[in-house]
Scaffold this active site. Sequence first.
Site, PDB file in Angstrom:
ATOM      1  N   ASP A  39      45.655  55.850  67.426  1.00 52.16           N
ATOM      2  CA  ASP A  39      45.286  54.563  67.091  1.00 52.16           C
ATOM      3  C   ASP A  39      44.878  54.560  65.634  1.00 52.16           C
ATOM      4  O   ASP A  39      44.672  55.807  64.746  1.00 52.16           O
ATOM      5  CB  ASP A  39      43.746  54.175  67.754  1.00 52.16           C
ATOM      6  CG  ASP A  39      43.273  52.844  67.441  1.00 52.16           C
ATOM      7  OD1 ASP A  39      44.138  51.659  67.347  1.00 52.16           O
ATOM      8  OD2 ASP A  39      42.344  52.488  67.131  1.00 52.16           O
ATOM      9  N   ASP A  62      43.178  51.500  63.420  1.00 55.40           N
ATOM     10  CA  ASP A  62      41.866  51.130  62.823  1.00 55.40           C
ATOM     11  C   ASP A  62      40.818  51.835  63.391  1.00 55.40           C
ATOM     12  O   ASP A  62      40.698  51.998  64.572  1.00 55.40           O
ATOM     13  CB  ASP A  62      41.598  49.510  63.076  1.00 55.40           C
ATOM     14  CG  ASP A  62      42.456  48.750  62.393  1.00 55.40           C
ATOM     15  OD1 ASP A  62      42.833  48.938  61.476  1.00 55.40           O
ATOM     16  OD2 ASP A  62      43.350  47.851  62.988  1.00 55.40           O
ATOM     17  N   ASP A  92      39.220  55.390  69.042  1.00 61.15           N
ATOM     18  CA  ASP A  92      37.917  55.209  68.881  1.00 61.15           C
ATOM     19  C   ASP A  92      37.086  54.329  69.738  1.00 61.15           C
ATOM     20  O   ASP A  92      36.070  53.955  69.639  1.00 61.15           O
ATOM     21  CB  ASP A  92      37.623  54.729  67.413  1.00 61.15           C
ATOM     22  CG  ASP A  92      38.049  53.279  67.090  1.00 61.15           C
ATOM     23  OD1 ASP A  92      39.332  53.104  67.450  1.00 61.15           O
ATOM     24  OD2 ASP A  92      37.370  52.631  66.540  1.00 61.15           O
TER      25      ASP A  92
END
Length: 343
Positions: free
Chosen positions: A26, A28, A225
């Site tokens: 990922d 961001d 995250d």
Amino acid sequence: MSRSVRTRPEGSGQALSEAYDTALLDLDGVVYAGGKAIVHAVESLATAGAGGMHLAYVTNNALRTPDTVAAHLTELGIPTEAGDVITSAQAVARLVSEQVPPGARVLVIGGEGLRVALSERGLTPVESADDDPAAVVQGYGGPDFPWGRFGEASYAIARGVPWFASNTDLTIPSGRGIAPGNGAAVEVVRIATGAEPQVAGKPLPPMHRETILRTGAERPLVVGDRLDTDIEGAFNGGVDSLLVLTGVTDGAQLLAAPPQHRPTFVDADLRGMLTGQPEVVAVDGGGFRCGGWTATAAGERLELDGEGTAPDGLRALCAAAWTAAGDGECRLDGGKALARLGL
């Protein structure tokens, strides 16, 4: 065939960058936040890539094109080709192309990333509900996205035009904190129309399919995250995952995670890709030990004894919490235990 319920993070005798052939990262909250590289990200990715791990960047953010994302990563010191970037715009464009005629008009409620992805599938992006679109596609349009675009989507959907969304992340990390994401914008249109979109992005299968098709990964490791997108997406795809604590997920959310949100591995940041992962072992009395920490479920709370690194303490707490929760969510109070770890 039912899937076994994960009750503790796994250990690994190998560095994760050696145990898996491809990292599905990922962006961001993992590689960057607010456009700036997250601490330890650049050097960790360079080391993993130099060791032979294929690095692919998988984002639910449909605003930017793969070329733009690759250029940004390269500027941050992470040399990247556009082909190494997979976006929810690409996944939703494939989904739309499978359901409308070739060359069909598609009303775009979003940014350049959606327009480019649709054009690559031979579809024609349009801007108005009056352009006779065969579909409506909605993706993140940036913090200054015009409110009137939601009206265009609503007018077309009210006429029976099928509605697609790149993703439904309610929030997105920024350099100033957590901001509304595409999911919040989708809710605006949902409230106005009462309709439900077909969604392509993580954690749903279209995004995982797009990622595997584009990377050819055989032993992928999802690195993210977010529990409800990255980790659930890995769960749905039947692949392993690493949660890093540099984005939106905090310790309390991780301890409370239901089975589909429980990562295979947990670490503080992307340096966790370069090392093995310590075992979490059961001890007498019903507790769990990782490193110098022992965690137990006692009454209505989680307790933590010992000393060591924060990730080891969190792994031990996860084992105590997830075991107590079984196939549900842990409701035990872990506040004091997490405070000992600074989480």
